[in-house]
Design a protein around this motif. Structure first.
Motif, mmCIF file in Angstrom:
data_model
loop_
_atom_site.group_PDB
_atom_site.id
_atom_site.type_symbol
_atom_site.label_atom_id
_atom_site.label_comp_id
_atom_site.label_asym_id
_atom_site.label_seq_id
_atom_site.Cartn_x
_atom_site.Cartn_y
_atom_site.Cartn_z
ATOM 1 N N ALA A 1 0.831 -1.206 0.000
ATOM 2 C CA ALA A 1 0.000 0.000 0.000
ATOM 3 C C ALA A 1 0.866 1.257 0.000
ATOM 4 C CB ALA A 1 -0.934 -0.010 1.214
ATOM 5 N N VAL A 2 1.940 1.224 0.801
ATOM 6 C CA VAL A 2 2.867 2.359 0.825
ATOM 7 C C VAL A 2 3.529 2.524 -0.532
ATOM 8 C CG1 VAL A 2 5.022 3.209 1.818
ATOM 9 C CG2 VAL A 2 3.275 2.202 3.313
ATOM 10 N N GLU A 3 3.926 1.404 -1.132
ATOM 11 C CA GLU A 3 4.569 1.448 -2.445
ATOM 12 C C GLU A 3 3.638 2.037 -3.502
ATOM 13 O OE1 GLU A 3 6.282 -1.771 -5.726
ATOM 14 O OE2 GLU A 3 6.093 -2.347 -3.626
ATOM 15 N N LEU A 4 2.354 1.699 -3.417
ATOM 16 C CA LEU A 4 1.373 2.229 -4.380
ATOM 17 C C LEU A 4 0.966 3.659 -4.051
ATOM 18 C CD1 LEU A 4 -1.007 -0.870 -4.756
ATOM 19 C CD2 LEU A 4 0.582 0.013 -6.479
ATOM 20 N N GLY A 5 1.207 4.077 -2.817
ATOM 21 C CA GLY A 5 0.820 5.425 -2.418
ATOM 22 C C GLY A 5 -0.653 5.559 -2.136
ATOM 23 N N VAL A 6 -1.259 4.469 -1.566
ATOM 24 C CA VAL A 6 -2.680 4.490 -1.264
ATOM 25 C C VAL A 6 -2.889 4.232 0.213
ATOM 26 C CG1 VAL A 6 -3.301 3.684 -3.562
ATOM 27 C CG2 VAL A 6 -3.013 2.018 -1.717
ATOM 28 N N GLU A 7 -4.065 4.582 0.674
ATOM 29 C CA GLU A 7 -4.460 4.282 2.046
ATOM 30 C C GLU A 7 -5.270 2.994 2.034
ATOM 31 O OE1 GLU A 7 -7.107 6.214 5.712
ATOM 32 O OE2 GLU A 7 -6.770 7.359 3.864
ATOM 33 N N LYS A 8 -4.809 1.995 2.774
ATOM 34 C CA LYS A 8 -5.531 0.729 2.860
ATOM 35 C C LYS A 8 -6.637 0.861 3.890
ATOM 36 C CE LYS A 8 -4.946 -4.172 3.954
ATOM 37 N NZ LYS A 8 -4.023 -5.213 4.441
ATOM 38 N N VAL A 9 -7.886 0.544 3.495
ATOM 39 C CA VAL A 9 -9.036 0.688 4.383
ATOM 40 C C VAL A 9 -9.916 -0.551 4.281
ATOM 41 C CG1 VAL A 9 -9.038 3.210 4.191
ATOM 42 C CG2 VAL A 9 -10.423 1.842 2.609
ATOM 43 N N GLU A 10 -10.822 -0.683 5.226
ATOM 44 C CA GLU A 10 -11.834 -1.740 5.157
ATOM 45 C C GLU A 10 -12.944 -1.305 4.209
ATOM 46 O OE1 GLU A 10 -11.573 -4.753 6.433
ATOM 47 O OE2 GLU A 10 -9.587 -4.145 7.161
ATOM 48 N N LEU A 11 -13.731 -2.290 3.771
ATOM 49 C CA LEU A 11 -14.732 -2.020 2.748
ATOM 50 C C LEU A 11 -15.748 -0.968 3.184
ATOM 51 C CD1 LEU A 11 -15.961 -2.677 -0.001
ATOM 52 C CD2 LEU A 11 -17.231 -4.541 1.082
ATOM 53 N N ASP A 12 -16.265 -1.059 4.409
ATOM 54 C CA ASP A 12 -17.286 -0.096 4.852
ATOM 55 C C ASP A 12 -16.747 1.329 4.865
ATOM 56 O OD1 ASP A 12 -19.117 -2.084 5.095
ATOM 57 O OD2 ASP A 12 -19.210 -2.096 7.295
ATOM 58 N N GLU A 13 -15.484 1.495 5.252
ATOM 59 C CA GLU A 13 -14.899 2.838 5.253
ATOM 60 C C GLU A 13 -14.766 3.367 3.833
ATOM 61 O OE1 GLU A 13 -10.882 5.262 6.720
ATOM 62 O OE2 GLU A 13 -11.249 3.198 7.398
ATOM 63 N N LEU A 14 -14.365 2.512 2.918
ATOM 64 C CA LEU A 14 -14.259 2.929 1.516
ATOM 65 C C LEU A 14 -15.618 3.378 0.987
ATOM 66 C CD1 LEU A 14 -12.274 1.234 -1.323
ATOM 67 C CD2 LEU A 14 -14.696 1.722 -1.670
ATOM 68 N N LEU A 15 -16.655 2.595 1.283
ATOM 69 C CA LEU A 15 -17.996 2.927 0.794
ATOM 70 C C LEU A 15 -18.444 4.295 1.314
ATOM 71 C CD1 LEU A 15 -19.767 -0.536 1.278
ATOM 72 C CD2 LEU A 15 -18.793 0.399 -0.817
ATOM 73 N N GLY A 16 -18.086 4.604 2.537
ATOM 74 C CA GLY A 16 -18.533 5.862 3.131
ATOM 75 C C GLY A 16 -17.702 7.072 2.748
ATOM 76 N N ARG A 17 -16.489 6.862 2.207
ATOM 77 C CA ARG A 17 -15.596 7.986 1.914
ATOM 78 C C ARG A 17 -15.457 8.313 0.428
ATOM 79 N NH1 ARG A 17 -9.948 7.021 4.794
ATOM 80 N NH2 ARG A 17 -9.460 8.776 3.395
ATOM 81 N N ALA A 18 -15.641 7.347 -0.438
ATOM 82 C CA ALA A 18 -15.273 7.514 -1.843
ATOM 83 C C ALA A 18 -16.286 8.337 -2.629
ATOM 84 C CB ALA A 18 -15.098 6.153 -2.497
ATOM 85 N N ASP A 19 -15.762 9.229 -3.465
ATOM 86 C CA ASP A 19 -16.591 9.974 -4.428
ATOM 87 C C ASP A 19 -16.787 9.164 -5.709
ATOM 88 O OD1 ASP A 19 -16.720 12.580 -2.943
ATOM 89 O OD2 ASP A 19 -14.542 12.467 -3.231
#
Length: 531
Positions: free
Chosen positions: A181-199
Motif C-alpha cells: 500500500a505504501v509502495e502504491l501510495g494508497v491508504e488501505k481501508v476496510e470495505l465499509d470505510e471505503l464505501l462511506g468515503r469515496a466519491d
C-alpha cells in the motif's frame, strides 16, 4: 512427433506464426469454436487448444480431448473453461492476465471521466442540434477520493493513473499488504470505510464466492451520497437492480458499466437511466490488447509443449523456462520420492507431509509438492500428473502439509516425504547431486546413497553375514544384471535394506525365489518414470 495445436477462435496471423516458427503443427479454424459438436469430434487429435471466449471448453468437450495437455485462453477470463474437469483430466489451463491490463485500466479511467462530465449524454444532445450547456454540469476528478476495490495488476494501474489526475486514493483488498500500500501510495481501508468515503468507486477483482454481490443492496445503503460507480471487472459484483434504484432516487449520482450480470446484456436495470454510461464489455477491446494476448498465449503454450515451462496457469504452479532448467532434477527427484513411497504403501493414505531443506526450500514449493503427490498417486492412477494429483488427493480426503527449513546437514538441500496411514508412517528422503542426478539418501530413517533408475529392487532383511551373496546369487541365476547396489542398516545386527538399480524389470520367478529363500522380510520390485 511435433505437438499439434488447434486454434478454434480468432487469433492473429502473428500468433499462428509463432506456433509454426516454434516447430508446432497448428490447425487454424477460427469458426470451429461456435460448433461444439464439430469441435468435440476432432479435439482428440490435439495436444493444445487455443481459444478466446467463443469456444466453450465444457466437461463434455474435455472428456473427448483424449490427448489434450493444455488449454490456452487469450485473455484473462476463463469462465468458458470447466477448470475442475480440466484439472481432473490433467490438462493445464493457461490465461494471459497481463496482456490487457493497461487497456482495461484505461477504459475504467475513461468511463470515470465520461460519467463525471456526462459526456455521452452531452454528445447525444449536441448531435441532436441542441445546445444544452447549462444542463450538463459535471464534477472535477482533482482532489476527489477514488475507492479502488481490488489493488492487483489492473487495480494498481488504475491507482497510478488516478494519482496522476491528483485524486486521493483509498483501496480495499484483503491481500494488500501495508508495504505494498505504501509502495502504491494508497491508504488501505476496510470495505465499509471505503464505501462511506469515496466519491468514485471502481472494481478490479475477479468474480468469486467472496466477491459476488460485494456491492449489495445493504452495501449501497452505506455509500457516500453523490458517489459514482465504475465497473470494468466482472458482472455480478454489483446488485444492478439496487444500484438502479439508488440512481433513480438521487443517492448515487451516476454509474459507468462495461460488464453485466448477464451477457450479452440486452435488458439491464441500468439501461436508459440518466448519467449511466454503458459499453459492451470493451475493457480489452483495443488493437494492442487483442494482439498482445494472442501472441502471449501462443508463446506460453509453445513453451509448455516444447520445454515444460508453465506460465500463468490457473490450475498448476507456474514454472518459468529458467526455473524448469534449475528445478528439473528436483522435480524429477520429488516425483521419484513420491513414486517410491506410493509403491511401498498398500493402505489408504491419510496424510502426506513434505519437508524441504536448504536449497530445496528456496524453490517453487508448489511445483515440487504437486510432483511429489503425483508420484505417490501414480501407482493407483497411471494417468495422474502434476495438475490432477492435488485435486485427486483433496477429493480423497488426503491432508497435504509442507514445511521448509534452512540447511540442516551435510547436503545443500534435500526433500523428505512422509506418508501417514491408519497403522504406520513411512518416509524417504533424497537430494540432487552436482551431476544433476537424483539420489535417495534415507529410507525408513536408514542412511543410503542410491542412484535412481527406471527399474529397481528393494529388499529388507536382518543384518547377518552372507545376505549380499545370496541376493546376488539368486538374481544372477535368473539373469538379472545389477547396475548399482546400495546397502544400509539401522545398526549392527539390526534392520538392513538394499536398493538395487537393475537393467531390466525383475522377473516374477526371481522375486518368488528371493521370498522363498527365507532370508528377506520384504522383496519389492519398483519402477520409476518421470512425472
Amino acid at each position: 512427433m511435433a505437438p499439434k495445436v488447434l486454434i478454434s477462435d480468432a487469433l492473429s496471423d502473428a500468433a499462428v506464426q509463432i506456433f509454426k516458427d516454434r516447430g508446432i503443427e497448428v490447425d487454424f479454424q477460427p469458426k470451429l469454436g461456435k460448433d461444439k459438436d464439430a469441435l468435440a469430434a476432432i479435439i482428440g487429435n490435439y495436444d493444445g487448444l487455443a481459444i478466446r471466449s467463443a469456444t466453450k471448453a465444457t466437461e463434455k468437450l474435455i472428456q473427448a480431448a483424449t490427448n489434450l495437455k493444455v488449454i490456452g485462453r487469450a485473455g484473462i477470463g476463463v469462465d468458458n473453461v470447466d477448470i475442475p474437469a480440466a484439472s481432473k483430466k490433467g490438462i493445464i489451463v493457461m490465461n494471459t492476465p497481463f496482456g490487457n491490463s493497461i487497456t482495461t485500466a484505461e477504459h475504467a479511467i475513461s468511463l470515470m471521466m465520461a460519467v463525471a462530465r456526462q459526456i455521452p449524454e452531452a454528445n447525444a444532445s449536441t448531435h441532436a442540434g441542441k445546445w444544452e450547456k447549462s444542463r450538463f454540469m459535471g464534477v472535477e476528478l482533482t482532489a476527489k477520493t477514488l475507492g479502488v476495490i481490488g489493488a492487483g495488476n489492473i487495480g494498481s494501474i488504475v491507482i497510478d493513473r488516478a494519482k496522476g489526475l491528483r485524486m486521493k486514493v483509498v483501496a480495499y483488498d484483503p491481500f494488500l499488504s501495508e508495504d505494498r500500500a505504501v509502495e502504491l501510495g494508497v491508504e488501505k481501508v476496510e470495505l465499509d470505510e471505503l464505501l462511506g468515503r469515496a466519491d468514485f468507486i471502481t472494481f478490479h477483482v475477479p468474480l468469486t464466492d467472496q466477491t459476488r454481490n460485494i456491492l449489495s443492496r445493504e452495501a449501497i445503503a452505506k455509500l457516500k451520497p453523490g458517489v459514482r460507480i465504475i465497473n470494468c471487472a466482472r458482472g455480478g459484483l454489483v446488485d444492478e437492480e439496487a444500484l438502479a434504484e439508488a440512481i433513480k432516487d438521487g443517492r448515487v449520482a451516476g454509474a459507468a458499466f462495461d460488464v453485466f450480470a448477464e451477457e450479452p446484456a440486452t435488458n439491464s436495470p441500468l439501461f436508459n437511466l440518466p448519467n449511466v454510461v454503458v459499453t459492451p464489455h470493451l475493457g480489452a477491446a483495443t488493437t494492442e490488447a487483442q494482439e498482445n494476448v494472442a501472441l502471449q498465449v501462443a508463446e506460453q503454450m509453445s513453451d509448455f509443449l516444447l520445454t515444460g515451462a508453465v506460465t500463468n496457469a490457473i490450475n498448476m504452479p507456474s514454472i518459468t523456462a529458467d526455473e524448469s532448467k534449475i528445478m528439473g532434477p528436483w522435480i524429477t527427484l520429488s516425483g521419484h520420492l513420491g513414486n517410491f513411497i506410493g509403491q511401498m504403501t498398500d493402505e489408504p493414505i491419510k496424510a502426506i507431509n513434505i519437508l524441504f531443506d536448504g536449497e530445496a526450500a528456496e524453490m517453487n514449493l508448489k511445483a515440487l509438492t504437486a510432483s511429489t503427490i503425483a508420484g505417490i498417486m501414480r501407482r493407483r492412477n497411471p494417468d495422474v500428473n502434476m495438475v490432477s494429483a492435488p485435486v485427486i488427493a483433496k477429493d480423497n480426503g488426503v491432508q497435504v502439509s509442507t514445511t521448509k527449513q534452512d540447511q540442516s546437514g551435510a547436503f545443500e538441500g534435500y526433500i523428505k516425504v512422509t506418508v501417514v496411514t491408519d497403522t504406520r508412517e513411512r518416509s524417504v528422503a533424497g537430494t540432487v547431486f552436482s551431476d544433476g542426478k537424483p539420489r535417495f539418501i534415507q529410507i525408513k530413517g536408514i542412511n543410503v546413497d542410491a542412484e535412481v533408475g527406471e527399474n529397481m529392487l528393494y529388499t529388507t532383511n536382518k543384518d547377518i553375514p552372507g545376505i549380499i551373496g545370496k541376493l546376488g546369487s539368486i538374481l544372477g541365476d535368473h539373469g538379472v544384471n545389477i547396475a548399482n547396489f546400495t546397502l544400509g542398516r539401522s545398526a549392527a545386527k539390526g534392520e538392513a535394506i538394499a536398493l538395487l538399480y537393475i537393467d531390466e524389470p525383475v522377473p516374477a520367478d526371481a522375486v518368488k525365489a528371493l521370498e522363498a529363500s527365507g532370508n528377506f522380510q520384504q522383496v519389492k520390485p519398483l519402477t520409476f518414470v518421470a512425472i
